[in-house]
Structure formats: structure tokens, C-alpha cells
Design an enzyme around this catalytic site. Sequence first.
Site, PDB file in Angstrom:
ATOM      1  N   VAL A   1     -13.928  78.818  88.316  1.00 34.73           N
ATOM      2  CA  VAL A   1     -12.593  78.522  87.783  1.00 34.73           C
ATOM      3  C   VAL A   1     -12.290  79.414  86.573  1.00 34.73           C
ATOM      4  CG1 VAL A   1     -11.083  76.740  86.830  1.00 34.73           C
ATOM      5  CG2 VAL A   1     -12.762  76.122  88.555  1.00 34.73           C
TER       6      VAL A   1
ATOM      7  N   GLY B   1     -17.181  79.322  79.634  1.00 34.61           N
ATOM      8  CA  GLY B   1     -17.603  79.134  81.026  1.00 34.61           C
ATOM      9  C   GLY B   1     -16.716  79.949  81.945  1.00 34.61           C
TER      10      GLY B   1
ATOM     11  N   GLY C   1     -17.174  80.727  85.249  1.00 36.25           N
ATOM     12  CA  GLY C   1     -17.646  80.575  86.627  1.00 36.25           C
ATOM     13  C   GLY C   1     -16.483  80.707  87.595  1.00 36.25           C
TER      14      GLY C   1
ATOM     15  N   LYS D   1     -16.268  58.965  94.870  1.00 33.87           N
ATOM     16  CA  LYS D   1     -17.175  60.074  94.574  1.00 33.87           C
ATOM     17  C   LYS D   1     -18.536  59.701  95.146  1.00 33.87           C
ATOM     18  CE  LYS D   1     -17.009  63.887  91.938  1.00 33.87           C
ATOM     19  NZ  LYS D   1     -15.909  64.809  91.689  1.00 33.87           N
TER      20      LYS D   1
HETATM   21  P1  NAD Z   1     -19.223  77.031  87.890  1.00 35.04           P
HETATM   22  O1  NAD Z   1     -20.570  76.430  88.009  1.00 35.04           O
HETATM   23  O2  NAD Z   1     -18.797  78.065  88.876  1.00 35.04           O
HETATM   24  O3  NAD Z   1     -19.056  77.697  86.444  1.00 35.04           O
HETATM   25  C1  NAD Z   1     -19.502  77.127  85.269  1.00 35.04           C
HETATM   26  C2  NAD Z   1     -19.827  78.264  84.302  1.00 35.04           C
HETATM   27  O4  NAD Z   1     -20.181  77.689  83.048  1.00 35.04           O
HETATM   28  C3  NAD Z   1     -21.028  79.118  84.750  1.00 35.04           C
HETATM   29  O5  NAD Z   1     -20.716  80.486  84.659  1.00 35.04           O
HETATM   30  C4  NAD Z   1     -22.137  78.719  83.761  1.00 35.04           C
HETATM   31  O6  NAD Z   1     -23.038  79.780  83.486  1.00 35.04           O
HETATM   32  C5  NAD Z   1     -21.310  78.369  82.538  1.00 35.04           C
HETATM   33  N1  NAD Z   1     -21.999  77.500  81.587  1.00 35.04           N
HETATM   34  C6  NAD Z   1     -22.855  76.471  81.835  1.00 35.04           C
HETATM   35  N2  NAD Z   1     -23.292  75.940  80.677  1.00 35.04           N
HETATM   36  C7  NAD Z   1     -22.669  76.617  79.685  1.00 35.04           C
HETATM   37  C8  NAD Z   1     -22.687  76.525  78.274  1.00 35.04           C
HETATM   38  N3  NAD Z   1     -23.436  75.625  77.639  1.00 35.04           N
HETATM   39  N4  NAD Z   1     -21.924  77.384  77.565  1.00 35.04           N
HETATM   40  C9  NAD Z   1     -21.167  78.313  78.180  1.00 35.04           C
HETATM   41  N5  NAD Z   1     -21.106  78.450  79.526  1.00 35.04           N
HETATM   42  C10 NAD Z   1     -21.852  77.614  80.259  1.00 35.04           C
HETATM   43  O7  NAD Z   1     -18.204  75.821  87.859  1.00 35.04           O
HETATM   44  P2  NAD Z   1     -16.645  75.853  88.182  1.00 35.04           P
HETATM   45  O8  NAD Z   1     -16.441  75.510  89.607  1.00 35.04           O
HETATM   46  O9  NAD Z   1     -16.047  77.086  87.611  1.00 35.04           O
HETATM   47  O10 NAD Z   1     -16.150  74.577  87.347  1.00 35.04           O
HETATM   48  C11 NAD Z   1     -16.039  74.641  85.933  1.00 35.04           C
HETATM   49  C12 NAD Z   1     -15.734  73.255  85.385  1.00 35.04           C
HETATM   50  O11 NAD Z   1     -14.512  72.787  85.952  1.00 35.04           O
HETATM   51  C13 NAD Z   1     -16.783  72.194  85.742  1.00 35.04           C
HETATM   52  O12 NAD Z   1     -16.881  71.291  84.666  1.00 35.04           O
HETATM   53  C14 NAD Z   1     -16.184  71.495  86.953  1.00 35.04           C
HETATM   54  O13 NAD Z   1     -16.643  70.145  87.059  1.00 35.04           O
HETATM   55  C15 NAD Z   1     -14.705  71.537  86.616  1.00 35.04           C
HETATM   56  N6  NAD Z   1     -13.837  71.498  87.791  1.00 35.04           N
HETATM   57  C16 NAD Z   1     -13.931  72.428  88.765  1.00 35.04           C
HETATM   58  C17 NAD Z   1     -13.091  72.381  89.880  1.00 35.04           C
HETATM   59  C18 NAD Z   1     -13.163  73.428  90.963  1.00 35.04           C
HETATM   60  O14 NAD Z   1     -12.238  73.492  91.794  1.00 35.04           O
HETATM   61  N7  NAD Z   1     -14.193  74.252  90.997  1.00 35.04           N
HETATM   62  C19 NAD Z   1     -12.126  71.353  89.976  1.00 35.04           C
HETATM   63  C20 NAD Z   1     -12.022  70.415  88.941  1.00 35.04           C
HETATM   64  C21 NAD Z   1     -12.891  70.490  87.857  1.00 35.04           C
END
Ligand code: NAD
Length: 367
Positions: free
Chosen positions: A198, A194, A196, A94
Site C-alpha cells: 500500500v 512503511g 509495502g 475475520k
Molecule cells: P506490507 O506487508 O506489504 O507492507 C508493510 C511495510 O511496512 C513493509 O515494507 C515492512 O517492511 C514495513 N514495516 C514493518 N515494520 C516496520 C516498522 N517498524 N517501521 C517501518 N516500516 C515497517 O503491508 P501492506 O499490504 O502494504 O499493508 C500496510 C498496512 O495497511 C498494514 O497495517 C495493513 O494491515 C493495512 N491495510 C492493508 C490493506 C491492503 O489492501 N493491503 C487494506 C487495509 C489495511
Amino acid sequence: MTADLVKANELHKVDPVFGQISFDGHEQVVFCNDKDTGLKAIIGIHNTVLGPALGGTRMWNYANEWEALNDVLRLSRGMSFKSSISGLNLGGGKAVIIGDAKSQKTPELMRKFGEYVHSLSGKYITAEDVGMETKDMDTVREVTPYVTGISEEKGGSGNPSPITAYGVFMGLKAATKYRFGSDNLEGKKVLVQGIGHVGEVLVQHLTESGALVTIADINEERLNQVGSKYGAKIFTGADLYSAEVDIYAPCALGATINDDTIHKIQAKVIAGAANNQLANEVVHGAMLKEKGILYAPDFLINAGGVINVYSELANLTRAQVMEKTENIYNTSMEIFKFAEQHNITTHQAAMSMAQKRIDDRKNELRK
Ligand code: NAD
């Protein structure tokens, strides 16, 4: 040594790198510094027994360098286990770039970072993480081939989030089957925290399967958009963790399962995308087990993203990527059974299975 560093060392009472609490026999830690572009980055290579250390680059405004170092050590270790348990021939690595992605990220900085990645001759392969976009990986690609997650136009696998969401959905279904006796989600109450990249796609899979989905996010605009698009209920109560649901899917931040929240959780299954959901893997894993809450280990069920970028290295077709991601269902079932048979937590079961694959390969290489 500056006075500040002396003070910090005294404060931590540890050796600066190898003595860090998150240090876990990492093979290599590379500190990258470039005055002209302002780049300050750390690359952590945890383990390369199964293959090159692959893992995303996170750009974050860390409070200090200790925090950045701790993060890269912790995250790179997590990648070793994630790739191992997913059956990928990849090690764990990483990178973190210290700074604000919105105001400090420039193409020059990304290219310089790419040069550092290149200097490792493929031992570390980078990808996207928080604060990075596909176009940043395209910029890194200008100076090194050791990058994945580049855009589809440039021959890459594009946005990994829908695949991650599909894998989480598979893990969630397996946990539902194990805990409730059937993986039919019709009428099951699911809280997605959340929504976002995913979370939204997970909501789509869940609503299509007949689950009764409640969503929570700090972004109100998204809540309204996603709520009306999929007919999901928006959480309005005072305390999210006390919500009367069957399944809790953390898809925002890590460490939401902690001393303050764990006694409130009503759900019988926890399965979500967020990394490092357990504030303390040992303590909170055991507490969930005691409460009869089935926890689907995060690093197992959110591996769709790494499977997707792996396709760029192993020339996997989209169908093969989907098949490997779908297999998260079977691996999850294996882990739940193993944990029950050995009376250990599901997190411990997943870790020991991942470690075993690394150890077996190491022994093979020794022969
Ligand atoms: P993202 O930034 O697109 O979405 C995160 C969402 O969480 C946002 O809508 C944000 O407003 C919301 N959020 C932040 N703080 C919050 C809180 N306190 N309460 C409620 N909602 C809150 O991220 P993502 O790409 O959707 O990833 C989501 C999680 O999955 C992260 O922890 C990321 O590390 C993990 N992840 C993502 C991937 C991927 O392919 N994108 C792969 C493995 C792990």
C-alpha cells in the site's frame, strides 16, 4: 481442564471467550481444529445485520491462543464498522490461523480451513490478510464459494492494495483540505512509514501531486528501490515521530500513536493505511484532538481493499469500485465536520456514524 488452562484463566480472571476484553457482543466465534493438517484457526463473526460477515484471514505465529482470540475478536469488530461506514451491505468478520505462514501453510491446510468456512453456509466470507496471498484464496475457492480476493484469472478482483492506497490518498487529501484549507499537496511534507504494497502506491500518488515525500521502512532494499523510483527522501534521523512534516501516513504497523510517540508528533494531519493506529482509541484519539492534529480514522480511509473484494459479491465494475473508493474523500469531510460540530474525536464520529447505519438497519428489519 488442563493445569495450563486453569492457570491462564486465573491469570486473566475472565471467562475464556465472552469475558475477553475484546468481546463486543460478537454473534459467533468458531474454533477450528484439524489434527491431520495441523490447522488451528478461529473465525470471529461480529455482526451480520448489514450482510454476511466479510473479512480476511490472518496467519500469524501468535504467542498463545489468547492472543489469537483477542486478535480475531478485535479485527472482526473493526470490519463491521469499516464496511458500515463505507456503505457496503456487509457485516464484520475475520479469521486467524495460528502458525507460521512461511513454514506451516500448505494447500491441504488452506483447503481444510475452506471447509470450515463452507460449513458456515455464507454467514462468513473470507479474503486475504497478513500471511495470505491471492493463490491461497484460490485454494480455498476449490472447496467453498464463500471467498473473495481470488486471482483475476479465476474471476476475482486480484490485489486490493492499489485500491486501498487510492482510498488512503483520498482520505489524506480530505484531511489536508480540512486542516490546511486546500487539498493541494504541492510542497506539503509527508512522511510515509512503511512502503509495502500500500505504502509504495501511496508514495506514487503523493509524488505525482507534488508532495515532498520522506519514506521510512525497516527494509533497506525497498527504501532504496522506492526512494529512487519516485524521488522520495529516505528518513535518516534518530526519531521518526519527531520528524518535521505536515502529514504523517502510518502504513506499516498498528498502535504507532501511543503514549511514547504522541507528544513528539509534529504533523498536523495523520492519514495512513495501517489498521488500529491508535494504541488506545479513546485516550489517544482525545490527545490528538487536544494537540490540534487531524486524524483521518484508519478504518474509514483504508476501506478500498474491502470495497474491492465486495465487487466480487455485488458484481461491481472497476469504475464503480473506483467511484466508491473516491467517495472516501466526501465521507471523511462529513466525519471531520460532524466531529467538530459535536466536539468529539474524529474516531468517535466515524464510529457513531458506522453504528448508526447498523442500528437503522436493525430497526428496519424488526418492522
Ligand atoms: P506490507 O506487508 O506489504 O507492507 C508493510 C511495510 O511496512 C513493509 O515494507 C515492512 O517492511 C514495513 N514495516 C514493518 N515494520 C516496520 C516498522 N517498524 N517501521 C517501518 N516500516 C515497517 O503491508 P501492506 O499490504 O502494504 O499493508 C500496510 C498496512 O495497511 C498494514 O497495517 C495493513 O494491515 C493495512 N491495510 C492493508 C490493506 C491492503 O489492501 N493491503 C487494506 C487495509 C489495511
